[in-house]
Write a protein that holds these residues in place. Structure first.
Motif, PDB file in Angstrom:
ATOM      1  N   LYS A   1       0.830  -1.183   0.000  1.00  0.00           N
ATOM      2  CA  LYS A   1       0.000   0.000   0.000  1.00  0.00           C
ATOM      3  C   LYS A   1       0.876   1.249   0.000  1.00  0.00           C
ATOM      4  O   LYS A   1       0.560   2.225  -0.666  1.00  0.00           O
ATOM      5  CB  LYS A   1      -0.936  -0.023   1.199  1.00  0.00           C
ATOM      6  CG  LYS A   1      -1.915   1.127   1.211  1.00  0.00           C
ATOM      7  CD  LYS A   1      -2.930   0.958   2.301  1.00  0.00           C
ATOM      8  CE  LYS A   1      -3.943   2.035   2.415  1.00  0.00           C
ATOM      9  NZ  LYS A   1      -3.713   3.306   1.860  1.00  0.00           N
ATOM     10  N   LEU A   2       1.975   1.199   0.719  1.00  0.00           N
ATOM     11  CA  LEU A   2       2.901   2.323   0.779  1.00  0.00           C
ATOM     12  C   LEU A   2       3.422   2.683  -0.618  1.00  0.00           C
ATOM     13  O   LEU A   2       3.465   3.854  -0.997  1.00  0.00           O
ATOM     14  CB  LEU A   2       4.066   1.986   1.716  1.00  0.00           C
ATOM     15  CG  LEU A   2       5.128   3.036   1.916  1.00  0.00           C
ATOM     16  CD1 LEU A   2       4.558   4.261   2.612  1.00  0.00           C
ATOM     17  CD2 LEU A   2       6.273   2.455   2.740  1.00  0.00           C
ATOM     18  N   PHE A   3       3.770   1.689  -1.407  1.00  0.00           N
ATOM     19  CA  PHE A   3       4.287   1.951  -2.748  1.00  0.00           C
ATOM     20  C   PHE A   3       3.160   2.313  -3.715  1.00  0.00           C
ATOM     21  O   PHE A   3       3.349   3.141  -4.598  1.00  0.00           O
ATOM     22  CB  PHE A   3       5.089   0.746  -3.252  1.00  0.00           C
ATOM     23  CG  PHE A   3       6.496   0.750  -2.741  1.00  0.00           C
ATOM     24  CD1 PHE A   3       7.547   1.094  -3.560  1.00  0.00           C
ATOM     25  CD2 PHE A   3       6.770   0.427  -1.420  1.00  0.00           C
ATOM     26  CE1 PHE A   3       8.852   1.121  -3.094  1.00  0.00           C
ATOM     27  CE2 PHE A   3       8.065   0.447  -0.935  1.00  0.00           C
ATOM     28  CZ  PHE A   3       9.110   0.794  -1.774  1.00  0.00           C
ATOM     29  N   LYS A   4       1.998   1.714  -3.551  1.00  0.00           N
ATOM     30  CA  LYS A   4       0.850   2.061  -4.392  1.00  0.00           C
ATOM     31  C   LYS A   4       0.489   3.526  -4.202  1.00  0.00           C
ATOM     32  O   LYS A   4       0.100   4.212  -5.142  1.00  0.00           O
ATOM     33  CB  LYS A   4      -0.348   1.178  -4.054  1.00  0.00           C
ATOM     34  CG  LYS A   4      -1.603   1.495  -4.879  1.00  0.00           C
ATOM     35  CD  LYS A   4      -2.822   0.779  -4.373  1.00  0.00           C
ATOM     36  CE  LYS A   4      -3.316   1.252  -3.048  1.00  0.00           C
ATOM     37  NZ  LYS A   4      -3.815   2.619  -2.984  1.00  0.00           N
ATOM     38  N   ASP A   5       0.668   4.023  -2.995  1.00  0.00           N
ATOM     39  CA  ASP A   5       0.316   5.405  -2.661  1.00  0.00           C
ATOM     40  C   ASP A   5       1.508   6.357  -2.740  1.00  0.00           C
ATOM     41  O   ASP A   5       1.535   7.390  -2.064  1.00  0.00           O
ATOM     42  CB  ASP A   5      -0.327   5.456  -1.275  1.00  0.00           C
ATOM     43  CG  ASP A   5      -1.678   4.757  -1.249  1.00  0.00           C
ATOM     44  OD1 ASP A   5      -2.309   4.644  -2.324  1.00  0.00           O
ATOM     45  OD2 ASP A   5      -2.107   4.314  -0.173  1.00  0.00           O
ATOM     46  N   GLY A   7       4.544   6.367  -1.639  1.00  0.00           N
ATOM     47  CA  GLY A   7       5.354   6.624  -0.447  1.00  0.00           C
ATOM     48  C   GLY A   7       4.616   7.273   0.705  1.00  0.00           C
ATOM     49  O   GLY A   7       5.220   7.599   1.721  1.00  0.00           O
ATOM     50  N   LYS A   8       3.311   7.448   0.556  1.00  0.00           N
ATOM     51  CA  LYS A   8       2.523   8.050   1.644  1.00  0.00           C
ATOM     52  C   LYS A   8       1.857   6.966   2.482  1.00  0.00           C
ATOM     53  O   LYS A   8       1.408   5.954   1.965  1.00  0.00           O
ATOM     54  CB  LYS A   8       1.433   8.969   1.091  1.00  0.00           C
ATOM     55  CG  LYS A   8       1.956  10.260   0.540  1.00  0.00           C
ATOM     56  CD  LYS A   8       0.820  11.172   0.149  1.00  0.00           C
ATOM     57  CE  LYS A   8       1.364  12.489  -0.377  1.00  0.00           C
ATOM     58  NZ  LYS A   8       0.271  13.386  -0.762  1.00  0.00           N
ATOM     59  N   TRP A   9       1.813   7.211   3.782  1.00  0.00           N
ATOM     60  CA  TRP A   9       1.109   6.324   4.710  1.00  0.00           C
ATOM     61  C   TRP A   9       0.207   7.181   5.576  1.00  0.00           C
ATOM     62  O   TRP A   9       0.698   8.087   6.265  1.00  0.00           O
ATOM     63  CB  TRP A   9       2.095   5.543   5.571  1.00  0.00           C
ATOM     64  CG  TRP A   9       1.424   4.461   6.337  1.00  0.00           C
ATOM     65  CD1 TRP A   9       1.055   4.494   7.649  1.00  0.00           C
ATOM     66  CD2 TRP A   9       1.023   3.187   5.838  1.00  0.00           C
ATOM     67  NE1 TRP A   9       0.451   3.322   7.994  1.00  0.00           N
ATOM     68  CE2 TRP A   9       0.418   2.489   6.890  1.00  0.00           C
ATOM     69  CE3 TRP A   9       1.112   2.564   4.593  1.00  0.00           C
ATOM     70  CZ2 TRP A   9      -0.098   1.217   6.750  1.00  0.00           C
ATOM     71  CZ3 TRP A   9       0.604   1.292   4.454  1.00  0.00           C
ATOM     72  CH2 TRP A   9       0.011   0.630   5.534  1.00  0.00           C
ATOM     73  N   ASN A  10      -1.083   6.923   5.516  1.00  0.00           N
ATOM     74  CA  ASN A  10      -2.070   7.729   6.252  1.00  0.00           C
ATOM     75  C   ASN A  10      -1.886   9.222   5.993  1.00  0.00           C
ATOM     76  O   ASN A  10      -1.943  10.048   6.905  1.00  0.00           O
ATOM     77  CB  ASN A  10      -2.011   7.431   7.749  1.00  0.00           C
ATOM     78  CG  ASN A  10      -2.469   6.031   8.066  1.00  0.00           C
ATOM     79  OD1 ASN A  10      -3.316   5.467   7.378  1.00  0.00           O
ATOM     80  ND2 ASN A  10      -1.903   5.447   9.105  1.00  0.00           N
ATOM     81  N   VAL A  14       6.284   9.189   3.880  1.00  0.00           N
ATOM     82  CA  VAL A  14       7.319   8.510   4.667  1.00  0.00           C
ATOM     83  C   VAL A  14       8.446   7.983   3.789  1.00  0.00           C
ATOM     84  O   VAL A  14       9.528   7.688   4.295  1.00  0.00           O
ATOM     85  CB  VAL A  14       6.735   7.387   5.555  1.00  0.00           C
ATOM     86  CG1 VAL A  14       5.796   7.965   6.597  1.00  0.00           C
ATOM     87  CG2 VAL A  14       6.051   6.326   4.737  1.00  0.00           C
ATOM     88  N   LEU A  15       8.195   7.840   2.490  1.00  0.00           N
ATOM     89  CA  LEU A  15       9.240   7.501   1.529  1.00  0.00           C
ATOM     90  C   LEU A  15       9.235   8.564   0.437  1.00  0.00           C
ATOM     91  O   LEU A  15       8.163   9.036   0.042  1.00  0.00           O
ATOM     92  CB  LEU A  15       8.985   6.141   0.867  1.00  0.00           C
ATOM     93  CG  LEU A  15       9.201   4.890   1.685  1.00  0.00           C
ATOM     94  CD1 LEU A  15       8.849   3.653   0.857  1.00  0.00           C
ATOM     95  CD2 LEU A  15      10.632   4.787   2.172  1.00  0.00           C
ATOM     96  N   ASP A  16      10.398   8.903  -0.050  1.00  0.00           N
ATOM     97  CA  ASP A  16      10.495   9.873  -1.125  1.00  0.00           C
ATOM     98  C   ASP A  16       9.755   9.348  -2.354  1.00  0.00           C
ATOM     99  O   ASP A  16      10.016   8.234  -2.808  1.00  0.00           O
ATOM    100  CB  ASP A  16      11.971  10.117  -1.442  1.00  0.00           C
ATOM    101  CG  ASP A  16      12.163  11.204  -2.463  1.00  0.00           C
ATOM    102  OD1 ASP A  16      11.794  10.968  -3.636  1.00  0.00           O
ATOM    103  OD2 ASP A  16      12.686  12.267  -2.103  1.00  0.00           O
TER     104      ASP A  16
END
Length: 104
Positions: A1-5, A7-10, A14-16
């Motif tokens: 989900k982090l990569f699908k979005d 690098g965003k979480w909630n 959180v990732l560039d």
């Protein structure tokens, strides 16, 4: 989900996002099937990136349709020629059918 979005979480980055974008693109000029830690594929014109593990475990991401498919593995079908297992395509088709969404 982090990569699908990207690098965003909630809602928090959180990732560039440029790292995420680069990781799901081909790593080698002569090899279009692997990014940075992700296998790459195309399904009906849609970009797909995925992880695969021991005994056919899969995490398949199709960002265009906001879709993540997770398969816990017990066995894997080996093939000649195509580097993606035929099961890989079957799981994607089944996910679209379960969502009652056309994958065409």
């Amino acid at each position: 989900k982090l990569f699908k979005d990207h690098g965003k979480w909630n809602g928090e980055q959180v990732l560039d996002s440029s790292f995420v974008a680069k990781s799901v693109k081909p790593r080698f000029k002569d090899g279009q099937i692997y990014g940075y830690g992700w296998w790459l594929a195309n399904f009906n014109g849609k970009d797909v990136f995925y992880m695969r593990g021991h005994l056919g475990q899969l995490v398949i991401v199709i960002p265009q349709d906001d879709l993540i498919v997770v398969r816990l593995g017990h066995s894997i079908t080996k093939t000649e020629g195509d580097l993606h297992s035929p099961d890989f395509y079957t799981f994607i088709k089944e996910a679209y059918e379960m969502m009652d969404t056309s994958s065409k």
